[in-house]
Write an enzyme that holds these catalytic residues in place. Structure first.
Site, PDB file in Angstrom:
ATOM      1  CG  HIS A 128     -28.854   0.045  19.860  1.00  0.00           C
ATOM      2  ND1 HIS A 128     -29.385  -1.101  20.419  1.00  0.00           N
ATOM      3  CD2 HIS A 128     -29.857   0.611  19.130  1.00  0.00           C
ATOM      4  CE1 HIS A 128     -30.664  -1.219  20.036  1.00  0.00           C
ATOM      5  NE2 HIS A 128     -30.970  -0.193  19.268  1.00  0.00           N
ATOM      6  CG  ASP A 165     -35.924   1.884  21.525  1.00  0.00           C
ATOM      7  OD1 ASP A 165     -35.941   3.024  21.030  1.00  0.00           O
ATOM      8  OD2 ASP A 165     -35.699   0.852  20.852  1.00  0.00           O
ATOM      9  CG  ASP A 252     -38.348   2.062  18.609  1.00  0.00           C
ATOM     10  OD1 ASP A 252     -38.676   1.948  19.808  1.00  0.00           O
ATOM     11  OD2 ASP A 252     -37.170   2.003  18.211  1.00  0.00           O
TER      12      ASP A 252
HETATM   13 ZN    ZN Z   1     -35.430   1.332  18.944  1.00  0.00          ZN
END
Ligand code: ZN
Length: 313
Positions: A128, A165, A252
């Site tokens: 991110h 992810d 995740d």
């Molecule tokens: Zn993540």
């Protein structure tokens, strides 16, 4: 007989303290190492030694202002770096440099042929983090620095970054959006945090066509992911012929993860690993640098990492 798969880890990664109750916590790495140490795989993995990344390499993808902001905020004792969830402690800057350093050591080992591939169990995560912004638990973009490092130190031409992810890697996409020499590919729950990653985001300028977003509806499962890989991602990788594959390996999207709503199992991550490995064997001499991103249910994370590494070996 040691395998040619590496495992990057350092106890200092546990000292990035995000505060009580934060999902991106040191226990994540403890769970992974403890689980692997109980398997026969552990003694076969190679463990590279490494140093923190230098400012020079961080600045290949981040602005000097960003680097200074992270460094000075951490050292000053600031606890939250953005409006949201990016919590730090005084040691976080040092740990973040060692996270990047570990990934760069993974690139070194793979590019020099010491290893075929490597999994980097690092934190803080990175995907991110944008050129000029911390975000979503991420300080420096580990995989983005690694891609530039491979290109500039080893003359690697084309890098593919496969990001599974559950969140879209807005930072990695932003950094390489106009760059055809890094093909950014992401599967992620959508619409969802961080809001980017629509199918229509495909790169711009010379980079047009070198960003591929495969948004997944909430409650998608293994079949949807296998379809995305076999029908879209693998064919595009076949055309691109990457010289190096970097995986933004978040776990995740596991069905037990508390932060998202995708229903993969640890077995799915094994299957995705096999598919990426086959592309790597075909085009990049097997070279894969896999880097931990998210994954917040400790048991699901540990089992998923094990299934992933088993297929790398
Ligand atoms: Zn993540």
């Amino acid at each position: 007989m040691p395998s040619k798969t590496g495992f990057v880890y350092n106890d200092l990664y546990l000292e990035h303290d995000t505060g009580h109750g934060h999902p991106e916590r040191p226990d994540r790495l403890k769970a992974i190492t403890k689980h692997l140490q109980n398997t026969a795989m552990w003694t076969q993995l190679q463990h590279p030694v490494f140093d923190p990344a230098t400012e020079e390499w961080i600045l290949k993808v981040h602005s000097p202002q960003h680097w200074k902001f992270v460094k000075e905020s951490c050292l000053r004792g600031v606890e939250v770096l953005d409006q949201g969830d990016t919590h730090v402690c005084k040691k976080s800057y040092e740990v973040a440099l060692l996270a990047v350093g570990g990934v760069l050591a993974g690139v070194d080992a793979v590019m020099t042929g010491i290893l075929h591939n490597v999994f980097c169990a690092v934190r803080p995560p990175g995907h991110h983090a944008e050129k000029n912004a911390v975000m979503g638990f991420c300080l420096f973009n580990n995989v983005a620095v690694a891609a530039r490092y491979a290109q500039q130190k080893y003359g690697v031409d084309k890098v593919a970054i496969v990001d599974w992810d559950v969140h879209h890697g807005n930072g990695t996409q932003e950094i390489f959006y106009e760059d055809p020499s890094v093909f950014y590919i992401s599967t992620h729950q959508y619409p969802f945090y961080p809001g980017t990653g629509a199918r229509s985001e495909t790169g711009s300028g010379r980079g047009n066509g070198f960003t591929l977003n495969c948004p997944m509806r909430a409650e998608s499962g293994e079949q949807e992911y296998l379809d995305a890989f076999t029908k879209e991602i693998l064919p595009r990788l076949e055309v691109y012929r990457p010289d190096l594959i970097i995986i933004s390996a978040g776990f995740d999207a596991h069905r037990d993860d508390p932060l998202a709503h995708i229903n993969l199992t640890e077995g799915t991550f094994g299957k995705l690993t096999i598919m990426v490995r086959e592309i790597a064997e075909k085009y990049s001499g097997g070279k894969i640098v896999s880097v931990l991103e998210g994954g917040y249910n400790l048991e699901a994370l540990a089992k998923s990492v094990k299934a992933h590494i088993r297929e790398l070996m």
